[in-house]
Scaffold this motif. Structure first.
Motif, PDB file in Angstrom:
ATOM      1  N   THR A 199     -54.677 -13.621  28.572  1.00  0.00           N
ATOM      2  CA  THR A 199     -55.752 -14.655  28.621  1.00  0.00           C
ATOM      3  C   THR A 199     -56.335 -14.735  27.199  1.00  0.00           C
ATOM      4  OG1 THR A 199     -55.886 -14.549  31.108  1.00  0.00           O
ATOM      5  CG2 THR A 199     -57.382 -15.981  29.690  1.00  0.00           C
ATOM      6  N   LEU A 200     -56.130 -15.463  26.328  1.00  0.00           N
ATOM      7  CA  LEU A 200     -56.723 -15.455  25.066  1.00  0.00           C
ATOM      8  C   LEU A 200     -58.163 -16.359  25.065  1.00  0.00           C
ATOM      9  CD1 LEU A 200     -53.914 -15.879  22.503  1.00  0.00           C
ATOM     10  CD2 LEU A 200     -55.447 -13.807  22.890  1.00  0.00           C
ATOM     11  N   LEU A 201     -58.230 -17.102  25.943  1.00  0.00           N
ATOM     12  CA  LEU A 201     -59.414 -18.006  25.852  1.00  0.00           C
ATOM     13  C   LEU A 201     -60.573 -17.274  26.641  1.00  0.00           C
ATOM     14  CD1 LEU A 201     -57.967 -21.402  27.021  1.00  0.00           C
ATOM     15  CD2 LEU A 201     -58.529 -20.722  24.948  1.00  0.00           C
TER      16      LEU A 201
ATOM     17  N   ALA B 164     -46.601  -9.568  20.148  1.00  0.00           N
ATOM     18  CA  ALA B 164     -47.445  -9.014  18.800  1.00  0.00           C
ATOM     19  C   ALA B 164     -48.345  -9.802  18.333  1.00  0.00           C
ATOM     20  CB  ALA B 164     -46.125  -8.514  17.794  1.00  0.00           C
ATOM     21  N   LEU B 165     -47.865 -11.133  18.342  1.00  0.00           N
ATOM     22  CA  LEU B 165     -49.012 -12.146  17.852  1.00  0.00           C
ATOM     23  C   LEU B 165     -50.188 -12.290  18.917  1.00  0.00           C
ATOM     24  CD1 LEU B 165     -50.018 -14.853  16.226  1.00  0.00           C
ATOM     25  CD2 LEU B 165     -48.489 -15.861  17.702  1.00  0.00           C
ATOM     26  N   HIS B 166     -49.965 -12.184  20.213  1.00  0.00           N
ATOM     27  CA  HIS B 166     -51.187 -11.941  21.236  1.00  0.00           C
ATOM     28  C   HIS B 166     -51.676 -10.952  20.819  1.00  0.00           C
ATOM     29  CE1 HIS B 166     -52.133 -13.245  25.498  1.00  0.00           C
ATOM     30  NE2 HIS B 166     -53.061 -12.111  25.156  1.00  0.00           N
ATOM     31  N   SER B 167     -51.409  -9.760  20.924  1.00  0.00           N
ATOM     32  CA  SER B 167     -52.287  -8.689  20.393  1.00  0.00           C
ATOM     33  C   SER B 167     -53.033  -8.749  19.142  1.00  0.00           C
ATOM     34  CB  SER B 167     -51.310  -7.399  20.014  1.00  0.00           C
ATOM     35  OG  SER B 167     -50.620  -6.999  21.446  1.00  0.00           O
TER      36      SER B 167
ATOM     37  N   ARG C 264     -59.962 -12.301  17.543  1.00  0.00           N
ATOM     38  CA  ARG C 264     -60.539 -13.309  17.842  1.00  0.00           C
ATOM     39  C   ARG C 264     -61.473 -13.117  19.346  1.00  0.00           C
ATOM     40  NH1 ARG C 264     -56.692 -18.753  16.914  1.00  0.00           N
ATOM     41  NH2 ARG C 264     -56.381 -18.369  14.604  1.00  0.00           N
ATOM     42  N   VAL C 265     -60.532 -12.665  20.298  1.00  0.00           N
ATOM     43  CA  VAL C 265     -61.294 -12.536  21.670  1.00  0.00           C
ATOM     44  C   VAL C 265     -62.234 -11.273  21.857  1.00  0.00           C
ATOM     45  CG1 VAL C 265     -60.428 -12.336  24.389  1.00  0.00           C
ATOM     46  CG2 VAL C 265     -59.143 -13.501  22.545  1.00  0.00           C
TER      47      VAL C 265
END
Length: 203
Positions: free
Chosen positions: A109-111, A189-192, A198-199
């Motif tokens: 969950t990036l938000l 990888a992008l999520h990490s 950002r998070v």
């Protein structure tokens, strides 16, 4: 007899509906009880099997790896710590070492507003011992942060704390997952990269 029937119905609620509606207090409580129930059963079973092998619990993490797949099972961090301390007489430093080396966390969950949180009032009413351990884990962790970033960004402590101040005060399950794990990643990888930039950049 009716008391026994009612207890059976109540206990069956734990596994009857996965992800109950948590808009109401009863739904929130049931969801927290479910999360605890499943991780507690899993950890007790792992410990039982490990002890049958004749190995000491100080080596538990050498044989078992627990994956926190998002924050739903994050209460497992406090539960394993509790089991090692309260039921198996381990000292704090060893219990925390074993706990952190047992868990790894994958964030889905990036938000930031979607990251799971539990009010401390609810946590204390369902799991009072876990609330005590939460305060101790958080205190020790923030002491480390103070030492490492002495004289720098004062807001960092508030952002990294496992407890979000406010009304009500809340347990940040993502922060607990990070602090209680030896490894953290996103689902790609992008999520990490986005997770770290950002998070939770402070971590």
């Amino acid at each position: 007899y009716m008391g026994a029937v009612n207890e059976k119905v109540i206990s069956e609620n734990l596994s009857k509906i996965l992800y109950p509606n948590d808009e109401q207090h009863t739904g929130k409580r049931l969801r927290l009880e479910q999360q605890y129930f499943f991780v507690a059963c899993s950890l007790r079973d792992m410990i039982r099997i490990h002890q049958r092998s004749g190995r000491g619990l100080e080596r538990f993490h050498e044989k078992y790896a627990c994956q926190l797949n998002d924050t739903h099972p994050a209460i497992a961090v406090l539960e394993l710590l509790r089991l090692l301390l309260d039921e198996h007489g381990m000292d704090w430093d060893t219990a925390w070492l074993v706990t952190r080396n047992t868990f790894s966390y994958t964030n889905h969950t990036l938000l930031p507003e979607a990251l799971e949180k539990w009010s401390l009032e609810l946590l204390g009413s369902v799991l009072p011992r876990h609330l005590e351990l939460l305060y101790e884990v958080n205190s020790r962790f923030l002491d480390e942060v103070r030492i490492k970033y002495r004289g720098q960004d004062e807001g960092r402590l508030a952002r990294m704390s496992l407890i979000e101040e406010g009304d009500p005060k809340q347990l940040r399950m993502a922060n607990l997952s990070i602090v209680g794990s030896h490894s953290v990643n996103g689902v790609a990888a992008l999520h990490s990269r986005l997770l770290t930039s950002r998070v939770v950049p402070d971590f």
